[in-house]
Design an enzyme around this catalytic site. Sequence first.
Site, PDB file in Angstrom:
ATOM      1  N   ILE A  15      -5.997   3.062  -1.453  1.00 53.85           N
ATOM      2  CA  ILE A  15      -5.607   1.643  -1.457  1.00 53.85           C
ATOM      3  C   ILE A  15      -5.630   1.053  -0.056  1.00 53.85           C
ATOM      4  CG2 ILE A  15      -3.081   1.920  -1.304  1.00 53.85           C
ATOM      5  CD1 ILE A  15      -5.084  -0.578  -3.463  1.00 53.85           C
ATOM      6  N   LYS A  91       3.429  -0.694  -3.798  1.00 57.66           N
ATOM      7  CA  LYS A  91       4.166  -0.460  -5.029  1.00 57.66           C
ATOM      8  C   LYS A  91       3.922   0.973  -5.484  1.00 57.66           C
ATOM      9  CE  LYS A  91       1.847   0.214  -8.131  1.00 57.66           C
ATOM     10  NZ  LYS A  91       0.705   1.078  -8.618  1.00 57.66           N
ATOM     11  N   ASP A 169       2.317   4.295 -12.986  1.00 58.28           N
ATOM     12  CA  ASP A 169       1.742   3.796 -11.726  1.00 58.28           C
ATOM     13  C   ASP A 169       0.976   2.492 -11.997  1.00 58.28           C
ATOM     14  OD1 ASP A 169       0.840   4.525  -8.713  1.00 58.28           O
ATOM     15  OD2 ASP A 169      -0.813   3.668  -9.863  1.00 58.28           O
TER      16      ASP A 169
HETATM   17  P1  NAP Z   1      -4.064   8.291  -1.892  1.00 53.18           P
HETATM   18  O1  NAP Z   1      -5.530   7.947  -1.957  1.00 53.18           O
HETATM   19  O2  NAP Z   1      -3.619   9.644  -2.307  1.00 53.18           O
HETATM   20  O3  NAP Z   1      -3.595   7.963  -0.414  1.00 53.18           O
HETATM   21  C1  NAP Z   1      -2.338   8.320   0.106  1.00 53.18           C
HETATM   22  C2  NAP Z   1      -2.512   8.683   1.574  1.00 53.18           C
HETATM   23  O4  NAP Z   1      -1.217   8.893   2.150  1.00 53.18           O
HETATM   24  C3  NAP Z   1      -3.309   9.990   1.776  1.00 53.18           C
HETATM   25  O5  NAP Z   1      -4.251   9.833   2.815  1.00 53.18           O
HETATM   26  C4  NAP Z   1      -2.203  10.983   2.155  1.00 53.18           C
HETATM   27  O6  NAP Z   1      -2.680  12.046   2.944  1.00 53.18           O
HETATM   28  C5  NAP Z   1      -1.280  10.089   2.935  1.00 53.18           C
HETATM   29  N1  NAP Z   1       0.068  10.622   3.098  1.00 53.18           N
HETATM   30  C6  NAP Z   1       0.783  11.388   2.232  1.00 53.18           C
HETATM   31  N2  NAP Z   1       2.015  11.631   2.742  1.00 53.18           N
HETATM   32  C7  NAP Z   1       2.054  11.020   3.955  1.00 53.18           C
HETATM   33  C8  NAP Z   1       3.043  10.930   4.953  1.00 53.18           C
HETATM   34  N3  NAP Z   1       4.255  11.497   4.823  1.00 53.18           N
HETATM   35  N4  NAP Z   1       2.760  10.223   6.085  1.00 53.18           N
HETATM   36  C9  NAP Z   1       1.544   9.633   6.242  1.00 53.18           C
HETATM   37  N5  NAP Z   1       0.570   9.686   5.315  1.00 53.18           N
HETATM   38  C10 NAP Z   1       0.822  10.368   4.171  1.00 53.18           C
HETATM   39  O7  NAP Z   1      -3.230   7.237  -2.802  1.00 53.18           O
HETATM   40  P2  NAP Z   1      -3.560   5.707  -3.091  1.00 53.18           P
HETATM   41  O8  NAP Z   1      -4.381   5.581  -4.319  1.00 53.18           O
HETATM   42  O9  NAP Z   1      -4.026   5.043  -1.862  1.00 53.18           O
HETATM   43  O10 NAP Z   1      -2.105   5.216  -3.514  1.00 53.18           O
HETATM   44  C11 NAP Z   1      -1.082   5.081  -2.545  1.00 53.18           C
HETATM   45  C12 NAP Z   1      -0.084   4.064  -3.080  1.00 53.18           C
HETATM   46  O11 NAP Z   1      -0.793   2.836  -3.315  1.00 53.18           O
HETATM   47  C13 NAP Z   1       0.534   4.478  -4.412  1.00 53.18           C
HETATM   48  O12 NAP Z   1       1.890   4.162  -4.437  1.00 53.18           O
HETATM   49  C14 NAP Z   1      -0.219   3.649  -5.438  1.00 53.18           C
HETATM   50  O13 NAP Z   1       0.580   3.290  -6.545  1.00 53.18           O
HETATM   51  C15 NAP Z   1      -0.541   2.398  -4.628  1.00 53.18           C
HETATM   52  N6  NAP Z   1      -1.725   1.706  -5.152  1.00 53.18           N
HETATM   53  C16 NAP Z   1      -2.870   2.405  -5.461  1.00 53.18           C
HETATM   54  C17 NAP Z   1      -3.949   1.744  -6.050  1.00 53.18           C
HETATM   55  C18 NAP Z   1      -5.225   2.464  -6.434  1.00 53.18           C
HETATM   56  O14 NAP Z   1      -6.071   1.824  -7.100  1.00 53.18           O
HETATM   57  N7  NAP Z   1      -5.449   3.716  -6.074  1.00 53.18           N
HETATM   58  C19 NAP Z   1      -3.863   0.348  -6.306  1.00 53.18           C
HETATM   59  C20 NAP Z   1      -2.716  -0.332  -5.908  1.00 53.18           C
HETATM   60  C21 NAP Z   1      -1.636   0.355  -5.345  1.00 53.18           C
HETATM   61  P3  NAP Z   1      -3.098  13.447   2.198  1.00 53.18           P
HETATM   62  O15 NAP Z   1      -4.046  13.050   1.085  1.00 53.18           O
HETATM   63  O16 NAP Z   1      -3.737  14.228   3.291  1.00 53.18           O
HETATM   64  O17 NAP Z   1      -1.815  13.995   1.656  1.00 53.18           O
END
Ligand code: NAP
Length: 309
Positions: A15, A91, A169
């Site tokens: 995201i 979120k 989610d």
């Molecule tokens: P993601 O691709 O797994 O990204 C999360 C990132 O955070 C990863 O790079 C992870 O690193 C890193 N991370 C984990 N723990 C951390 C810490 N303590 N300090 C710093 N970085 C850390 O997940 P995402 O899809 O972007 O989703 C993240 C959030 O955005 C969620 O709450 C989700 O609901 C929201 N969101 C997502 C979408 C979507 O379409 N995907 C849409 C809207 C909102 P590692 O992978 O190396 O652990």
Amino acid sequence: MANPVRLAIVGLGKIARDRHIPAISANEAIKLAAIADPNASIEGIPHFSTLDELLAAAPDIDAVALCTPPQVRSGLAAAALKAGKHVLLEKPPGATVSELTPLIAATKRTGRTLFATWHSRFAPAVEPARAFLAGRRIKSVVVTWKEDVRVWHPGQAWIWEPGGFGVFDPGINALSIVTQILPRPFFVKQAELSFPQNRAAPIAADLVFSDDEGVPILAEFDFRQTGPQTWDIDVETDAGRLMLSYGGSRLAHDGRMLVDEKKSEYSGIYRRFVELIATGQSDVDLAPLQHVADAFMLGRRRDVEPFEV
Ligand code: NAP
């Protein structure tokens, strides 16, 4: 113009790359100044493995955007507020409702901004839907939110862990819209949550909500949808049928299209964040998170076949 807000992104995942960085780049009032992520980085932007390292090394950051999985969000927010930074929460704002309480208290102590974002509320047809429904009598609501977890969360293990929310989610996005557009508060009456036998979070949920006048609000969430995705909210009112579709980008009244616009949710989020900082305010609405917590409390659990990501 005032100096731009110097922002650090914490959690450079899907995201952050897909939505936050383009919205920040397009907003002159905010500047991406650092990244904290265990692995990911962007060439030319100072990178730190953890938020603690960033806070220790880069005191000229004004604000952080926490784009990590939800399980670690409140701890990061507490550290950032303690260091005097403004905080934007992706979120859901946390993995529990009550972990937000000390964060809200911290904003009062520090005078910093805390913004619990609900990106779907910034979709173009949401405010017109709210305005249409204000003062109307609602007869029934049907929410259908079905998407393909493999498309939107490729390889993400955290979503199936406790505090990862599973199908809530995306489902919480629907709830963030419904809580915004309906004129009266509502609450969970029944919930059936389908858990794959090999996962700790639900893959589907059937929910029945109601308000204090008994208006039925049904919601069906499913993470197994392939092909076209479904993000619809269908509201029957005393003035006809309002259909909000495509996650809040289209609105039709009795079949007549009122809004059909491309979504630009994250530019709205960053405009609002800058405005909140400039006016010394916070914006934390926990209603969608409370509904999810209530669904888990009241929910009947159904085991379904294992799901491989
Ligand atoms: P993601 O691709 O797994 O990204 C999360 C990132 O955070 C990863 O790079 C992870 O690193 C890193 N991370 C984990 N723990 C951390 C810490 N303590 N300090 C710093 N970085 C850390 O997940 P995402 O899809 O972007 O989703 C993240 C959030 O955005 C969620 O709450 C989700 O609901 C929201 N969101 C997502 C979408 C979507 O379409 N995907 C849409 C809207 C909102 P590692 O992978 O190396 O652990």
